[in-house]
Design a protein around this motif. Structure first.
Motif, PDB file in Angstrom:
ATOM      1  N   ASN A 169      14.608  15.490  22.337  1.00  0.00           N
ATOM      2  CA  ASN A 169      13.435  16.363  22.429  1.00  0.00           C
ATOM      3  C   ASN A 169      13.847  17.793  22.819  1.00  0.00           C
ATOM      4  OD1 ASN A 169      10.679  16.794  22.101  1.00  0.00           O
ATOM      5  ND2 ASN A 169      10.254  16.494  24.285  1.00  0.00           N
ATOM      6  N   ASN A 207       3.266  25.447  25.708  1.00  0.00           N
ATOM      7  CA  ASN A 207       2.294  24.441  26.167  1.00  0.00           C
ATOM      8  C   ASN A 207       2.715  23.022  25.835  1.00  0.00           C
ATOM      9  OD1 ASN A 207       0.489  26.530  27.056  1.00  0.00           O
ATOM     10  ND2 ASN A 207      -0.013  26.871  24.892  1.00  0.00           N
ATOM     11  N   ASP A 208       4.020  22.861  25.505  1.00  0.00           N
ATOM     12  CA  ASP A 208       4.551  21.534  25.181  1.00  0.00           C
ATOM     13  C   ASP A 208       3.683  20.845  24.132  1.00  0.00           C
ATOM     14  OD1 ASP A 208       6.433  19.577  25.288  1.00  0.00           O
ATOM     15  OD2 ASP A 208       5.563  18.539  27.013  1.00  0.00           O
ATOM     16  N   ASN A 209       3.649  21.418  22.956  1.00  0.00           N
ATOM     17  CA  ASN A 209       2.849  20.901  21.847  1.00  0.00           C
ATOM     18  C   ASN A 209       3.075  19.398  21.677  1.00  0.00           C
ATOM     19  OD1 ASN A 209       2.179  20.202  18.983  1.00  0.00           O
ATOM     20  ND2 ASN A 209       1.667  22.381  18.894  1.00  0.00           N
ATOM     21  N   PRO A 210       1.988  18.603  21.642  1.00  0.00           N
ATOM     22  CA  PRO A 210       2.152  17.140  21.563  1.00  0.00           C
ATOM     23  C   PRO A 210       2.835  16.665  20.290  1.00  0.00           C
ATOM     24  CG  PRO A 210      -0.148  17.787  21.225  1.00  0.00           C
ATOM     25  CD  PRO A 210       0.577  19.000  21.701  1.00  0.00           C
ATOM     26  N   ASN A 211       2.861  17.514  19.256  1.00  0.00           N
ATOM     27  CA  ASN A 211       3.489  17.130  17.986  1.00  0.00           C
ATOM     28  C   ASN A 211       4.951  17.568  17.899  1.00  0.00           C
ATOM     29  OD1 ASN A 211       1.123  15.988  16.828  1.00  0.00           O
ATOM     30  ND2 ASN A 211       0.351  18.063  16.446  1.00  0.00           N
ATOM     31  N   LYS A 212       5.478  18.124  18.995  1.00  0.00           N
ATOM     32  CA  LYS A 212       6.810  18.728  18.949  1.00  0.00           C
ATOM     33  C   LYS A 212       7.874  17.752  18.453  1.00  0.00           C
ATOM     34  CE  LYS A 212      10.160  21.113  21.940  1.00  0.00           C
ATOM     35  NZ  LYS A 212      10.413  21.653  23.294  1.00  0.00           N
ATOM     36  N   GLN A 213       7.946  16.579  19.036  1.00  0.00           N
ATOM     37  CA  GLN A 213       9.000  15.641  18.642  1.00  0.00           C
ATOM     38  C   GLN A 213       8.800  15.154  17.208  1.00  0.00           C
ATOM     39  OE1 GLN A 213       9.599  12.207  21.220  1.00  0.00           O
ATOM     40  NE2 GLN A 213      11.806  12.499  21.022  1.00  0.00           N
ATOM     41  N   HIS A 214       7.549  14.947  16.827  1.00  0.00           N
ATOM     42  CA  HIS A 214       7.259  14.539  15.448  1.00  0.00           C
ATOM     43  C   HIS A 214       7.714  15.613  14.459  1.00  0.00           C
ATOM     44  CE1 HIS A 214       5.179  13.047  11.912  1.00  0.00           C
ATOM     45  NE2 HIS A 214       4.530  14.204  11.815  1.00  0.00           N
ATOM     46  N   ASP A 256       7.009  27.697  21.934  1.00  0.00           N
ATOM     47  CA  ASP A 256       5.918  26.842  22.434  1.00  0.00           C
ATOM     48  C   ASP A 256       5.939  26.792  23.965  1.00  0.00           C
ATOM     49  OD1 ASP A 256       3.969  24.906  22.833  1.00  0.00           O
ATOM     50  OD2 ASP A 256       5.392  23.264  22.491  1.00  0.00           O
TER      51      ASP A 256
END
Length: 547
Positions: free
Chosen positions: A285, A433-440, A431
């Motif tokens: 990540n 705000n630690d975008n929830p889709n980052k790892q995807h 980013d």
């Protein structure tokens, strides 16, 4: 995209310049020429000008007629017509009336008409034999020589009178062992190898001979000879030791493909892997861009409230995709400007604005001028380019290289894809705000090389479509969202490569005028690839309108 090359103190100047022009053919051109300076004997200092409409092969044929001309100083030029039609007369080099001064030039001399009128008004009966802006330069040098200046002073004075963008090389019969150079907002790099000195639009021209690079700044001139070189700014001479090229400069070589563009399209999987390597680590990540990790840059990026992207051509289209990526992933407002327009705008720009410049070569004059404007306002400037050691690197506070390798085709393909990927990486770094889709997103980026390989493994459908529509005189590309700038890029490619009239539009704009153009002889290529997109069904409706 003209190309220039020159050398002094080189035992085989003519073959070197011809080979250099051959390596610069990727820049696109319609005519070609060289000026050779005889080094000794009765013909010492005599200039031999050989130029022709067409390519390097035609030039070599004409050079064969003077194969006994053993020059050690020479300059050459590939011309893409700007002022005046493609012709032998308008091809470079250009000379003064007596043929004792020869000049090659990239760029545009904006005040050439004024300078021609001034020469005539002052009683200089020069005969201008071409339609070019360039021809005024050797006549201007000649004027100052007639007024009693030495060659160095005459060259400096002539260059100081020019307005516009230029890279210039000049030779004079009274100094047969000297090469003069000048640069302002147009690519020109110098190479040093003992008593041999080189100048070219691209360091790959002389990379086989030396890795010692001398960078010239805007508004600077140089005097090169077997004894060494000197660099002058408008304020006087400066010490400028050579740098060592830190990366291997690739020499263009086709590997079984019929042309450069097709080869570079097929290089995209490896290019994407290179741009991902060590940067995108989905299992951990982590997204890591070393060029943006300096403490001063990191702090200013954290304070950035607005980002301006400046670019031209394909890089501009990449910027339009980057705008959406950065806004959606990082939540930072972004505006994209054509650099040639940005330079002449007067708009309020806050101190917490950063400017991101995109350029394949790092030498795009309008883009670099936009960075200089931003620097003048004290803004943070970032670069995305494909050429380490370029002018854009020198101008920006920090940046990220695309790792696409040398792009030889005039029409950008692999570099465009690499630019978009690099912008996605920058969006992930920005980013907050630690975008929830980052790892995807990182996993999908990592999967891209395999997906590109799958497309390239079977291009039969693409070839069939090309055959079907090869006779079309007009073409329309349309898309929405991310697919809108992709449509713009598709239209640009068709124009550049096939000389077919093509337009790119947002699919939602079809009913606001463009639909009137559509008939059975006006094909439309609609891009609708994301079935989960909120605009997918709307694009299908636009396709139905076209049908």
């Amino acid at each position: 995209m003209c190309g220039i090359v020159g050398c002094v103190g080189h035992a085989e100047a003519a073959p070197f310049v011809v080979q250099g022009l051959e390596s610069l053919e990727y820049r696109g051109y319609d005519s070609v020429g060289v000026a050779l300076v005889a080094p000794e004997g009765e013909r010492r200092g005599g200039l031999e000008i050989v130029k022709t409409l067409g390519g390097v092969a035609a030039l070599q044929q004409r050079l064969g007629e003077i194969s006994d001309y053993e020059a050690t100083t020479a300059i050459g030029h590939n011309r893409w017509a700007t002022h005046g039609v493609p012709s032998d007369a308008n091809a470079h080099p250009h000379t003064n009336t007596a043929g004792t001064i020869a000049v090659v030039h990239n760029g545009v001399i904006e005040n050439h008409d004024y300078l021609k009128d001034e020469l005539r008004d002052n009683g200089y009966s020069y005969s201008f034999r071409s339609q070019t802006d360039t021809e005024v330069i050797p006549h201007l040098i000649d004027r100052y020589l007639r007024e009693g200046m030495d060659p160095d002073e005459a060259f400096q004075t002539a260059i100081s009178r020019l307005q516009g963008a230029y890279a210039i090389l000049a030779v004079m019969s009274q100094e047969p062992d000297v090469l003069y150079a000048a640069r302002n907002a147009s690519p020109l790099v110098l190479g040093v190898n003992g008593s041999e000195h080189f100048a070219a639009s691209d360091p790959s021209v002389w990379a086989k001979h030396t890795k010692q690079l001398v960078v010239m700044g805007n508004g600077e001139t140089a005097r090169l000879s077997a004894d060494g070189y000197s660099i002058r700014t408008p304020h006087g001479e400066v010490a400028r030791p050579p740098k060592t090229l830190t990366s291997d400069v690739e020499l263009a070589e086709l590997h079984g493909y019929p042309h450069w563009m097709l080869q570079e399209i097929n290089e995209q999987p490896s290019v994407v892997r290179a741009a991902l390597s060590g940067r995108v680590l989905p299992e951990q990540n982590i997204i890591k861009l070393g060029g943006l990790e300096g403490p001063k840059v990191c702090e200013r990026l954290r304070q950035t409230e607005r980002l301006l992207i400046v670019a031209c051509g394909s890089s501009y289209h990449a910027g339009l995709i980057g705008e959406r990526l950065i806004e959606e992933i990082a939540g930072i407002p972004v505006e994209v400007h054509d650099a040639s327009e940005f330079n002449y705008r007067d708009e309020p720009i806050g101190s917490n604005t950063a400017v991101l410049a995109i350029s394949q070569s790092g030498e795009t004059a309008d883009t670099n001028a936009a960075v200089e404007k931003a620097n003048g306002k004290g803004l943070l400037t970032l670069g995305v380019n494909n050429s380490p050691g370029s002018t854009l690197d020198e101008l920006t506070d920090a940046g990220v290289h695309c790792r696409a390798g040398k792009e030889t085709s005039v029409a950008s393909t692999k570099a465009f894809v690499s630019q978009v990927l690099t912008l996605a990486e920058i969006a992930l770094v920005l980013d907050r705000n630690d975008n929830p889709n980052k790892q995807h997103i990182m996993r999908e980026l990592a999967a891209l090389p395999g997906k590109i390989e799958a497309i390239l493994a079977d291009t039969s459908a693409i070839e069939a479509a090309a055959q079907k529509y090869a006779g079309s005189k007009h073409f329309l590309f349309m898309g929405r969202g991310y697919e809108y700038p992709t449509a713009l890029e598709g239209a640009l490619k068709l124009k550049e490569i096939s000389y077919i009239h093509a337009e790119g539009y947002g699919a939602g704009a079809m009913k606001h005028g463009p639909l009137a153009l559509i008939d059975e002889n006006f094909p439309t290529l609609a891009i609708a690839t994301d079935t989960d997109s909120p605009v997918y069904d709307k694009t299908l409706s636009n396709i139905q309108e076209v049908k």
